[in-house]
Design a protein around this motif. Structure first.
Motif, PDB file in Angstrom:
ATOM      1  N   ARG A 230       5.159   3.652  39.339  1.00  0.00           N
ATOM      2  CA  ARG A 230       5.356   4.806  40.223  1.00  0.00           C
ATOM      3  C   ARG A 230       6.220   5.825  39.486  1.00  0.00           C
ATOM      4  NH1 ARG A 230       7.849   3.202  45.751  1.00  0.00           N
ATOM      5  NH2 ARG A 230       6.756   5.031  46.521  1.00  0.00           N
ATOM      6  N   ALA A 231       5.988   7.099  39.768  1.00  0.00           N
ATOM      7  CA  ALA A 231       6.747   8.142  39.080  1.00  0.00           C
ATOM      8  C   ALA A 231       7.035   9.313  40.003  1.00  0.00           C
ATOM      9  CB  ALA A 231       5.974   8.640  37.854  1.00  0.00           C
ATOM     10  N   HIS A 232       8.122  10.015  39.707  1.00  0.00           N
ATOM     11  CA  HIS A 232       8.368  11.327  40.290  1.00  0.00           C
ATOM     12  C   HIS A 232       7.447  12.288  39.541  1.00  0.00           C
ATOM     13  CE1 HIS A 232      11.961  10.048  42.480  1.00  0.00           C
ATOM     14  NE2 HIS A 232      12.369   9.418  41.393  1.00  0.00           N
ATOM     15  N   VAL A 233       6.647  13.051  40.259  1.00  0.00           N
ATOM     16  CA  VAL A 233       5.663  13.929  39.629  1.00  0.00           C
ATOM     17  C   VAL A 233       6.098  15.375  39.796  1.00  0.00           C
ATOM     18  CG1 VAL A 233       3.226  14.560  39.521  1.00  0.00           C
ATOM     19  CG2 VAL A 233       3.878  12.234  40.168  1.00  0.00           C
ATOM     20  N   VAL A 234       6.258  16.066  38.667  1.00  0.00           N
ATOM     21  CA  VAL A 234       6.729  17.450  38.646  1.00  0.00           C
ATOM     22  C   VAL A 234       5.715  18.296  37.901  1.00  0.00           C
ATOM     23  CG1 VAL A 234       8.581  19.017  37.934  1.00  0.00           C
ATOM     24  CG2 VAL A 234       9.134  16.656  38.612  1.00  0.00           C
ATOM     25  N   GLY A 235       5.186  19.325  38.555  1.00  0.00           N
ATOM     26  CA  GLY A 235       4.185  20.167  37.915  1.00  0.00           C
ATOM     27  C   GLY A 235       4.529  21.637  38.022  1.00  0.00           C
ATOM     28  N   ALA A 236       4.204  22.392  36.966  1.00  0.00           N
ATOM     29  CA  ALA A 236       4.440  23.835  36.951  1.00  0.00           C
ATOM     30  C   ALA A 236       3.123  24.581  36.884  1.00  0.00           C
ATOM     31  CB  ALA A 236       5.319  24.221  35.753  1.00  0.00           C
ATOM     32  N   SER A 237       2.946  25.553  37.783  1.00  0.00           N
ATOM     33  CA  SER A 237       1.749  26.398  37.812  1.00  0.00           C
ATOM     34  C   SER A 237       0.500  25.534  38.001  1.00  0.00           C
ATOM     35  CB  SER A 237       1.691  27.251  36.539  1.00  0.00           C
ATOM     36  OG  SER A 237       0.793  28.321  36.683  1.00  0.00           O
ATOM     37  N   MET A 238      -0.471  25.561  37.076  1.00  0.00           N
ATOM     38  CA  MET A 238      -1.627  24.682  37.201  1.00  0.00           C
ATOM     39  C   MET A 238      -1.177  23.228  37.269  1.00  0.00           C
ATOM     40  SD  MET A 238      -4.862  24.029  34.606  1.00  0.00           S
ATOM     41  CE  MET A 238      -3.841  23.056  33.485  1.00  0.00           C
ATOM     42  N   GLY A 239      -0.103  22.907  36.548  1.00  0.00           N
ATOM     43  CA  GLY A 239       0.428  21.552  36.605  1.00  0.00           C
ATOM     44  C   GLY A 239       0.887  21.182  38.000  1.00  0.00           C
ATOM     45  N   GLY A 240       1.378  22.168  38.763  1.00  0.00           N
ATOM     46  CA  GLY A 240       1.748  21.925  40.148  1.00  0.00           C
ATOM     47  C   GLY A 240       0.534  21.577  40.994  1.00  0.00           C
ATOM     48  N   MET A 241      -0.584  22.238  40.702  1.00  0.00           N
ATOM     49  CA  MET A 241      -1.827  21.942  41.416  1.00  0.00           C
ATOM     50  C   MET A 241      -2.282  20.513  41.138  1.00  0.00           C
ATOM     51  SD  MET A 241      -3.786  25.498  40.474  1.00  0.00           S
ATOM     52  CE  MET A 241      -2.914  27.081  40.576  1.00  0.00           C
ATOM     53  N   ILE A 242      -2.204  20.117  39.865  1.00  0.00           N
ATOM     54  CA  ILE A 242      -2.579  18.754  39.488  1.00  0.00           C
ATOM     55  C   ILE A 242      -1.634  17.754  40.154  1.00  0.00           C
ATOM     56  CG2 ILE A 242      -2.802  17.144  37.555  1.00  0.00           C
ATOM     57  CD1 ILE A 242      -3.420  19.645  35.794  1.00  0.00           C
ATOM     58  N   ALA A 243      -0.347  18.080  40.167  1.00  0.00           N
ATOM     59  CA  ALA A 243       0.641  17.195  40.785  1.00  0.00           C
ATOM     60  C   ALA A 243       0.392  17.045  42.282  1.00  0.00           C
ATOM     61  CB  ALA A 243       2.055  17.741  40.534  1.00  0.00           C
ATOM     62  N   GLN A 244      -0.002  18.132  42.940  1.00  0.00           N
ATOM     63  CA  GLN A 244      -0.315  18.070  44.373  1.00  0.00           C
ATOM     64  C   GLN A 244      -1.449  17.086  44.636  1.00  0.00           C
ATOM     65  OE1 GLN A 244      -1.356  22.111  45.286  1.00  0.00           O
ATOM     66  NE2 GLN A 244       0.642  22.905  44.646  1.00  0.00           N
ATOM     67  N   ILE A 245      -2.500  17.200  43.839  1.00  0.00           N
ATOM     68  CA  ILE A 245      -3.652  16.308  44.004  1.00  0.00           C
ATOM     69  C   ILE A 245      -3.248  14.869  43.725  1.00  0.00           C
ATOM     70  CG2 ILE A 245      -5.924  15.708  43.078  1.00  0.00           C
ATOM     71  CD1 ILE A 245      -6.340  18.726  42.562  1.00  0.00           C
ATOM     72  N   PHE A 246      -2.445  14.682  42.679  1.00  0.00           N
ATOM     73  CA  PHE A 246      -1.969  13.333  42.335  1.00  0.00           C
ATOM     74  C   PHE A 246      -1.225  12.716  43.514  1.00  0.00           C
ATOM     75  CE2 PHE A 246       0.770  10.104  40.684  1.00  0.00           C
ATOM     76  CZ  PHE A 246       0.152   9.594  39.559  1.00  0.00           C
ATOM     77  N   ALA A 247      -0.278  13.462  44.087  1.00  0.00           N
ATOM     78  CA  ALA A 247       0.532  12.940  45.185  1.00  0.00           C
ATOM     79  C   ALA A 247      -0.312  12.609  46.414  1.00  0.00           C
ATOM     80  CB  ALA A 247       1.622  13.946  45.551  1.00  0.00           C
TER      81      ALA A 247
END
Length: 313
Positions: free
Chosen positions: A111-128
């Motif tokens: 398990r991990a804390h997921v931190v995404g910036a810009s497009m990375g935030g979009m990927i992080a949202q989907i991951f979560a």
């Protein structure tokens, strides 16, 4: 550079800190490599007691390229998005979230804390949303839900982004990138031009793939509205956005926070679409409070926490 075979591709990654500490997965944005994360931010997280994992998204940096797919015509993709036509994409943000999951599997991280910036935030949202059992918390920085009707880039930002440069002309590529970063950067926390140039040159030396940037952009468009995914997120969520962001306006951050149950929103005045050195300590304080689950009691869910130059605890 260390690589892992995950989700059927090769992913270049770096880890920092003690593997026994809580893992933090950093996901960078459109066309940006893992080195785009400020080193002081990475070092600060390690000092706070976290195990930091960074990686190059597919089609960029030293990770697998998708040259078997032709470079998309961005104007055509944009026009299709305006009328709601289905996009023909080499891959979607879902695939990129699968890459992140595959990397955690390869590293043996449960398990991990997921931190995404810009497009990375979009990927992080989907991951979560999709991998709740693998997500300790979500932090979405200067990102969006992708919902139709949200404001888009300013005319200046769109113009800078759409301006082309001959990929064979290194100096032209550098000048275009400097121009873009100056337009979208933080007006209250400007980055010196010499630093911008040094960062750009470092990225070019490490690896460049203009076609991959175009394919990533189409992946964003093809992935559409993530609001249904956001409503499924149950982990602690923090949304950070700059009030002066001209590429992804702050309304996009507000919308993201409103769609995630119990999400907290922190709006930083004078911050644009970058991670300036002047804000690293403030971002570290925000992240540490969030990751440890002790956000300030005076910051209720969905509250737009606008602040001046000081860090609020």
């Amino acid at each position: 550079m260390v690589t892992a075979h995950a989700n059927g591709i090769t992913i270049a990654y770096e880890t920092s800190g003690n593997p026994l500490d809580p893992p933090v997965l950093l996901i960078m944005g459109l066309g940006m490599q893992l080195i785009a994360w400020p080193q002081d931010l990475v070092d600060g997280l390690v000092e706070q007691g976290y195990y930091v994992i960074r990686f190059d998204n597919r089609d960029i940096g030293l990770s697998s390229k998708f040259h078997q797919h032709k470079k998309p015509i961005l104007l055509w993709a944009y026009l299709k998005s305006l009328v709601g036509f289905r996009q023909s994409a080499a891959y979607t943000l879902n695939d990129m979230a699968d890459d992140a999951l595959g990397l955690l599997d390869a590293l043996g991280v449960a398990r991990a804390h997921v931190v995404g910036a810009s497009m990375g935030g979009m990927i992080a949202q989907i991951f979560a949303a999709r991998f709740a059992s693998r997500t300790l918390s979500l932090t979405s920085i200067m990102s969006s839900s992708g919902r139709r009707g949200l404001p888009g880039p300013s005319a200046a930002a769109r113009g800078a982004m759409m301006r082309s440069a001959d990929a064979a002309d290194r100096q032209a590529v550098i000048e275009r990138a400097v121009a873009v970063l100056k337009v979208i950067g933080s007006p209250s926390f400007p980055t010196p031009e010499r630093t911008l140039r040094a960062n750009i040159e470092r990225a070019l030396e490490r690896g460049t793939n203009p076609d991959g940037v175009a394919r990533q952009l189409v992946a964003i468009v093809a992935s559409g509205d993530r609001t249904p995914w956001l409503r499924k997120i149950r982990c602690p969520a923090l949304v950070i956005h700059g009030a002066a962001d001209v590429l992804v306006p702050v309304a996009c951050g507000v919308d993201t926070a409103q769609a995630i149950p119990g999400a907290r929103l922190h709006v930083i005045e004078g911050m644009g679409h970058d991670l300036p050195q002047q804000l690293v300590e403030r971002l570290l304080a925000l992240l540490d409070h969030h990751l440890r689950g002790n956000m300030t009691p005076e910051l209720p869910p969905l509250a737009a926490h606008r602040a001046g130059s000081g860090t609020h605890h």
